[in-house]
Design a protein around this motif. Structure first.
Motif, PDB file in Angstrom:
ATOM      1  N   ALA A 226       7.697  40.252  91.038  1.00 41.21           N
ATOM      2  CA  ALA A 226       9.074  39.805  91.260  1.00 41.21           C
ATOM      3  C   ALA A 226      10.080  40.776  90.639  1.00 41.21           C
ATOM      4  CB  ALA A 226       9.279  38.405  90.686  1.00 41.21           C
ATOM      5  N   PHE A 227       9.758  41.275  89.456  1.00 39.21           N
ATOM      6  CA  PHE A 227      10.686  42.191  88.799  1.00 39.21           C
ATOM      7  C   PHE A 227      10.733  43.533  89.520  1.00 39.21           C
ATOM      8  CE2 PHE A 227      12.417  44.957  85.538  1.00 39.21           C
ATOM      9  CZ  PHE A 227      13.447  44.175  85.034  1.00 39.21           C
ATOM     10  N   THR A 228       9.599  43.992  90.038  1.00 43.84           N
ATOM     11  CA  THR A 228       9.575  45.251  90.792  1.00 43.84           C
ATOM     12  C   THR A 228      10.451  45.142  92.033  1.00 43.84           C
ATOM     13  OG1 THR A 228       7.317  45.677  90.010  1.00 43.84           O
ATOM     14  CG2 THR A 228       8.087  46.954  91.906  1.00 43.84           C
ATOM     15  N   ILE A 229      10.370  44.016  92.725  1.00 42.03           N
ATOM     16  CA  ILE A 229      11.202  43.799  93.918  1.00 42.03           C
ATOM     17  C   ILE A 229      12.677  43.759  93.533  1.00 42.03           C
ATOM     18  CG2 ILE A 229      11.764  42.148  95.757  1.00 42.03           C
ATOM     19  CD1 ILE A 229       8.760  41.366  95.715  1.00 42.03           C
ATOM     20  N   PHE A 230      12.998  43.087  92.410  1.00 42.62           N
ATOM     21  CA  PHE A 230      14.377  43.052  91.942  1.00 42.62           C
ATOM     22  C   PHE A 230      14.876  44.457  91.613  1.00 42.62           C
ATOM     23  CE2 PHE A 230      16.820  43.449  88.007  1.00 42.62           C
ATOM     24  CZ  PHE A 230      18.059  43.028  88.472  1.00 42.62           C
ATOM     25  N   VAL A 231      14.060  45.249  90.920  1.00 47.70           N
ATOM     26  CA  VAL A 231      14.460  46.614  90.560  1.00 47.70           C
ATOM     27  C   VAL A 231      14.778  47.414  91.820  1.00 47.70           C
ATOM     28  CG1 VAL A 231      13.616  48.811  89.634  1.00 47.70           C
ATOM     29  CG2 VAL A 231      13.256  46.703  88.355  1.00 47.70           C
ATOM     30  N   PHE A 232      13.932  47.299  92.841  1.00 46.83           N
ATOM     31  CA  PHE A 232      14.179  48.048  94.073  1.00 46.83           C
ATOM     32  C   PHE A 232      15.497  47.621  94.719  1.00 46.83           C
ATOM     33  CE2 PHE A 232      13.975  48.605  98.664  1.00 46.83           C
ATOM     34  CZ  PHE A 232      13.665  49.948  98.757  1.00 46.83           C
ATOM     35  N   ALA A 233      15.717  46.299  94.851  1.00 45.17           N
ATOM     36  CA  ALA A 233      16.933  45.812  95.506  1.00 45.17           C
ATOM     37  C   ALA A 233      18.186  46.208  94.736  1.00 45.17           C
ATOM     38  CB  ALA A 233      16.863  44.290  95.665  1.00 45.17           C
ATOM     39  N   LEU A 363       5.222  51.357  87.700  1.00 51.33           N
ATOM     40  CA  LEU A 363       5.578  50.575  88.885  1.00 51.33           C
ATOM     41  C   LEU A 363       7.087  50.373  88.976  1.00 51.33           C
ATOM     42  CD1 LEU A 363       2.839  47.777  88.913  1.00 51.33           C
ATOM     43  CD2 LEU A 363       3.174  49.540  90.653  1.00 51.33           C
ATOM     44  N   PHE A 364       7.705  50.002  87.840  1.00 50.27           N
ATOM     45  CA  PHE A 364       9.150  49.781  87.838  1.00 50.27           C
ATOM     46  C   PHE A 364       9.891  51.093  88.100  1.00 50.27           C
ATOM     47  CE2 PHE A 364       8.046  46.425  84.417  1.00 50.27           C
ATOM     48  CZ  PHE A 364       7.645  45.530  85.386  1.00 50.27           C
ATOM     49  N   GLY A 365       9.423  52.170  87.470  1.00 55.28           N
ATOM     50  CA  GLY A 365      10.082  53.468  87.653  1.00 55.28           C
ATOM     51  C   GLY A 365       9.954  53.988  89.065  1.00 55.28           C
ATOM     52  N   ALA A 366       8.805  53.773  89.681  1.00 51.56           N
ATOM     53  CA  ALA A 366       8.623  54.199  91.068  1.00 51.56           C
ATOM     54  C   ALA A 366       9.551  53.424  91.992  1.00 51.56           C
ATOM     55  CB  ALA A 366       7.165  54.005  91.491  1.00 51.56           C
ATOM     56  N   ALA A 367       9.667  52.108  91.770  1.00 54.51           N
ATOM     57  CA  ALA A 367      10.574  51.295  92.587  1.00 54.51           C
ATOM     58  C   ALA A 367      12.009  51.780  92.434  1.00 54.51           C
ATOM     59  CB  ALA A 367      10.471  49.822  92.173  1.00 54.51           C
ATOM     60  N   GLN A 368      12.404  52.111  91.208  1.00 54.03           N
ATOM     61  CA  GLN A 368      13.762  52.593  90.960  1.00 54.03           C
ATOM     62  C   GLN A 368      14.011  53.930  91.648  1.00 54.03           C
ATOM     63  OE1 GLN A 368      14.944  52.718  86.809  1.00 54.03           O
ATOM     64  NE2 GLN A 368      16.168  54.547  87.156  1.00 54.03           N
ATOM     65  N   ALA A 369      13.077  54.875  91.492  1.00 49.08           N
ATOM     66  CA  ALA A 369      13.274  56.204  92.057  1.00 49.08           C
ATOM     67  C   ALA A 369      13.277  56.175  93.584  1.00 49.08           C
ATOM     68  CB  ALA A 369      12.174  57.145  91.552  1.00 49.08           C
ATOM     69  N   ILE A 370      12.372  55.401  94.180  1.00 49.06           N
ATOM     70  CA  ILE A 370      12.334  55.299  95.644  1.00 49.06           C
ATOM     71  C   ILE A 370      13.610  54.645  96.156  1.00 49.06           C
ATOM     72  CG2 ILE A 370      11.133  54.221  97.591  1.00 49.06           C
ATOM     73  CD1 ILE A 370       8.533  54.532  95.900  1.00 49.06           C
ATOM     74  N   ALA A 371      14.115  53.641  95.436  1.00 49.08           N
ATOM     75  CA  ALA A 371      15.373  53.003  95.823  1.00 49.08           C
ATOM     76  C   ALA A 371      16.530  53.984  95.729  1.00 49.08           C
ATOM     77  CB  ALA A 371      15.639  51.793  94.928  1.00 49.08           C
ATOM     78  N   PHE A 372      16.535  54.835  94.708  1.00 48.44           N
ATOM     79  CA  PHE A 372      17.590  55.836  94.572  1.00 48.44           C
ATOM     80  C   PHE A 372      17.574  56.799  95.758  1.00 48.44           C
ATOM     81  CE2 PHE A 372      19.482  56.330  90.109  1.00 48.44           C
ATOM     82  CZ  PHE A 372      19.597  54.948  89.967  1.00 48.44           C
ATOM     83  N   GLY A 373      16.379  57.287  96.104  1.00 50.95           N
ATOM     84  CA  GLY A 373      16.286  58.195  97.241  1.00 50.95           C
ATOM     85  C   GLY A 373      16.710  57.539  98.535  1.00 50.95           C
ATOM     86  N   ALA A 374      16.246  56.310  98.761  1.00 55.93           N
ATOM     87  CA  ALA A 374      16.604  55.586  99.985  1.00 55.93           C
ATOM     88  C   ALA A 374      18.097  55.279 100.005  1.00 55.93           C
ATOM     89  CB  ALA A 374      15.796  54.289 100.075  1.00 55.93           C
ATOM     90  N   GLY A 375      18.664  54.929  98.841  1.00 57.62           N
ATOM     91  CA  GLY A 375      20.085  54.618  98.783  1.00 57.62           C
ATOM     92  C   GLY A 375      20.954  55.801  99.142  1.00 57.62           C
ATOM     93  N   SER A 376      20.603  56.968  98.632  1.00 62.95           N
ATOM     94  CA  SER A 376      21.377  58.178  98.942  1.00 62.95           C
ATOM     95  C   SER A 376      21.379  58.450 100.439  1.00 62.95           C
ATOM     96  CB  SER A 376      20.795  59.376  98.191  1.00 62.95           C
ATOM     97  OG  SER A 376      20.914  59.206  96.799  1.00 62.95           O
ATOM     98  N   PHE A 377      20.198  58.318 101.054  1.00 64.61           N
ATOM     99  CA  PHE A 377      20.104  58.586 102.493  1.00 64.61           C
ATOM    100  C   PHE A 377      20.803  57.510 103.316  1.00 64.61           C
ATOM    101  CE2 PHE A 377      17.870  57.730 106.503  1.00 64.61           C
ATOM    102  CZ  PHE A 377      18.136  58.921 107.173  1.00 64.61           C
ATOM    103  N   LEU A 378      20.508  56.250 103.027  1.00 64.74           N
ATOM    104  CA  LEU A 378      21.054  55.159 103.840  1.00 64.74           C
ATOM    105  C   LEU A 378      22.577  55.059 103.706  1.00 64.74           C
ATOM    106  CD1 LEU A 378      18.366  52.388 103.198  1.00 64.74           C
ATOM    107  CD2 LEU A 378      18.695  53.738 105.273  1.00 64.74           C
ATOM    108  N   GLY A 379      23.096  55.303 102.496  1.00 59.78           N
ATOM    109  CA  GLY A 379      24.542  55.222 102.307  1.00 59.78           C
ATOM    110  C   GLY A 379      25.285  56.256 103.133  1.00 59.78           C
ATOM    111  N   THR A 380      24.820  57.494 103.081  1.00 58.02           N
ATOM    112  CA  THR A 380      25.478  58.558 103.845  1.00 58.02           C
ATOM    113  C   THR A 380      25.270  58.364 105.346  1.00 58.02           C
ATOM    114  OG1 THR A 380      23.507  59.935 103.474  1.00 58.02           O
ATOM    115  CG2 THR A 380      25.377  60.256 101.996  1.00 58.02           C
ATOM    116  N   ALA A 381      24.057  57.981 105.748  1.00 59.22           N
ATOM    117  CA  ALA A 381      23.785  57.780 107.175  1.00 59.22           C
ATOM    118  C   ALA A 381      24.640  56.640 107.731  1.00 59.22           C
ATOM    119  CB  ALA A 381      22.300  57.472 107.385  1.00 59.22           C
TER     120      ALA A 381
END
Length: 434
Positions: A226-233, A363-381
Motif C-alpha cells: 500500500a505504501f509503495t502504491i502511495f509513493v508512486f501516486a 522498493l519505495f525508492g524504485a517507485a519514487q524514481a519511476i514516478a519521477f521519470g513518468a511524471g516528467s514525460f507525461l507532464g510535458t506530453a
C-alpha cells in the motif's frame, strides 16, 4: 544504538554529495547540449531517462546490502560510480562537438553509470538511516538530509556556473572531476565509522533469501504494498508540473526567462520552508509544534492539490492572479508532504523481525524514481497535446494542472488508508543515542 543528530548530519553530507553531482548532469550538461551544441532537447531527455530506467534495480542494491550486513561499501562505491559516470558524461559532451554520434555512444554508458551509482548509494543511505534513526525522529532526519541535498544543489549550481564561464569542454571536464572529488570526500567523512556499532537488534534472525523470494515476500506485506502504491501516486503528481511550470509562466503570464526562473525559485523556497517545518516538528526545539507524520502527508497532498487547482484557475485570470504566492504555497505543501513521506518510509522500512531495510527502501525508492521519470514525460506530453487541441494556453496548461491536482487528491485518499504508526520497537531500539 541509534544515531545522534551529529551522525545524522554527517550522513546528510552523503545526500549533499549526490545532489552536487546530479545537478551537473541533469542541469549543466543538459544546457550545454541544447544551447552551446544546438542539439535537440530530446537528446538530454532520453539520456536522463536512461538514469531513471536503472532505478528498478534499487531493490537489488538494498537486498545486496541486507545480505552482506554492511551498507557503507555500497554507499561509497555508489558515489564513486556516480562520479565516474559524471566525468565520462562530461567527456562525452565535449566529444559531441567533434562527432555527435561518437559523443552519444559515449554518453549512453555514462548515464547508465550515473543511474547505477545513485541507485546503490541513495538506497543504502536511506536504509542506513531507517535502521539506526530513533522512532519518532525519522521525519525530522529525512528533512535534515533533504535540506542538505538542496544546499548541495544550490551551492554547486552557483559555484560551477562561475567556474564554467567561459565554457570549454576541458573546463567542463575539470569542474566535473573537481565536484566528483569533493563529493567522494564528503561521502567518506559522512560514512566514517557510522557502522562501527551493530544496528539495533531485531527479534528474528535474518534468513538468507534469494532476491526474487525476498521481493515476493515484501510485496505480499499489505503495508509495504500500500505504501509503495502511495509513493508512486504522490511522486507522480509531485513531478508532473516540474518541466512545465516555467513554460506556463512564459506563455500565460508573459514572464521573461529571468522572471520565470525566479518563479521556480519561489517553488524551491516554499519547499525548503515546508521541510524546515517538518524538521522542527520532530525535534526538541518545538515540542509545542509536534504534528503526526500522517497529518503532514495528508495535509501536504491536499494543499498541493488545492494549490494546483488554484493555479489552473489563476491562469484564466492572469492579469490579477498572485501567481508567486500561489507557487510558494505549492512548494511549501510539496516539501512538507515529501519529507514527511520519507520519514514514514524509513519507519516502515525498519519494521519486521529481520533486517530487510534495504530491499524495502529499494522498493519505495524504485517507485519514487519511476514516478519521477513518468511524471516528467507525461507532464510535458500532456501540455503539448492540450496546446495542440486548444488555442488557449491558459486552458491547456490549466487542464494539466487540474489533472495533477486530482492525482494529489487521490494520493491523499491513499494516505488516509495508510497506517504510518510504527509497530512497537525492539528494546534495543529504545536505548538512547550517543
Amino acid at each position: 544504538m541509534t544515531l545522534s543528530w551529529v551522525s545524522i548530519i554527517r550522513l546528510g553530507l552523503v545526500q549533499m554529495a549526490l545532489g552536487m553531482i546530479v545537478v551537473l548532469t541533469t542541469a549543466t550538461m543538459n544546457r550545454v547540449m541544447v544551447v552551446e551544441l544546438a542539439l535537440p532537447a530530446i537528446l538530454p531527455g532520453l539520456l536522463v531517462s536512461l538514469y531513471y530506467g536503472t532505478q528498478f534495480l534499487r531493490p537489488h542494491f538494498g537486498h545486496g546490502a541486507d545480505s552482506g550486513g554492511r551498507r557503507t561499501p555500497w554507499i561509497i562505491g555508489g558515489v564513486a560510480t556516480l562520479g565516474a559516470g559524471a566525468m565520462l558524461a562530461a567527456f562525452a559532451v565535449g566529444l559531441m562537438a567533434q562527432s555527435t554520434a561518437l559523443g552519444i555512444a559515449t554518453a549512453i554508458p555514462a548515464f547508465l553509470l550515473i543511474g547505477l551509482g545513485i541507485g546503490a548509494a541513495g538506497t543504502n543511505l536511506l536504509a542506513l538511516l531507517a535502521a539506526r534513526v530513533a522512532q519518532g525522529r525519522q521525519a525530522a532526519a529525512g528533512s535534515a538530509v533533504w535540506i542538505m541535498m538542496i544546499f548541495g544543489l544550490a551551492a554547486t549550481g552557483i559555484t560551477a556556473g562561475q567556474l564554467l564561464d567561459p565554457y570549454s569542454p576541458a573546463r567542463l571536464l575539470a569542474v566535473t572531476a573537481g565536484v566528483a572529488g569533493v563529493a567522494l570526500t564528503l561521502t567518506l567523512i559522512g560514512t566514517w565509522r557510522q557502522e562501527r556499532t551493530p544496528a539495533p537488534q531485531k527479534s528474528g534472525k535474518t534468513r538468507k533469501l534469494a532476491f526474487r523470494a525476498a521481493a515476493a515476500e515484501m510485496w505480499a506485506d499489505t503495508r509495504v504494498r500500500a505504501f509503495t502504491i502511495f509513493v508512486f501516486a504522490s511522486m507522480l503528481a509531485y513531478n508532473l508540473q516540474d518541466l512545465i511550470l516555467e513554460p506556463f509562466a512564459g506563455h500565460v503570464f508573459g514572464m521573461t526567462v529571468g522572471e520565470s526562473t525566479a518563479l521556480g525559485g519561489m517553488h524551491h523556497a516554499g519547499a525548503l520552508v515546508g521541510m524546515v517545518a517538518v524538521l522542527l516538528s520532530g525535534t526538541a526545539l518545538a515540542r509545542w509544534l509536534v504534528v503526526p507524520v500522517r497529518v503532514w502527508i495528508v495535509g501536504g497532498c491536499l494543499l498541493s492539490g488545492a494549490s494546483l487547482l488554484a493555479l489552473a484557475w489563476g491562469g484564466m485570470h492572469a492579469a490579477t492572479w498572485p501567481v508567486a504566492p500561489n507557487i510558494f504555497i505549492l512548494g511549501l505543501a510539496n516539501g512538507a508532504f515529501a519529507v514527511a513521506a520519507i520519514g514514514a518510509m524509513m519507519g516502515l522500512a525498519r519494521e519486521g523481525d529481520e533486517n530487510r531495510e534495504g530491499i524495502r527502501m529499494g522498493l519505495f525508492g524504485a517507485a519514487q524514481a519511476i514516478a519521477f521519470g513518468a511524471g516528467s514525460f507525461l507532464g510535458t506530453a500532456a501540455a503539448d497535446i492540450m496546446r495542440s487541441l486548444t488555442p488557449s494556453d491558459a486552458l491547456a496548461y490549466g487542464t494539466v494542472f487540474a489533472a495533477e491536482g486530482g492525482v494529489f487528491l487521490i494520493a491523499a485518499i491513499l494516505a488516509l488508508s495508510l497506517n504510518t504508526q510504527p509497530r512497537p520497537a525492539p528494546i534495543a531500539d529504545m536505548i538512547p543515542g550517543e
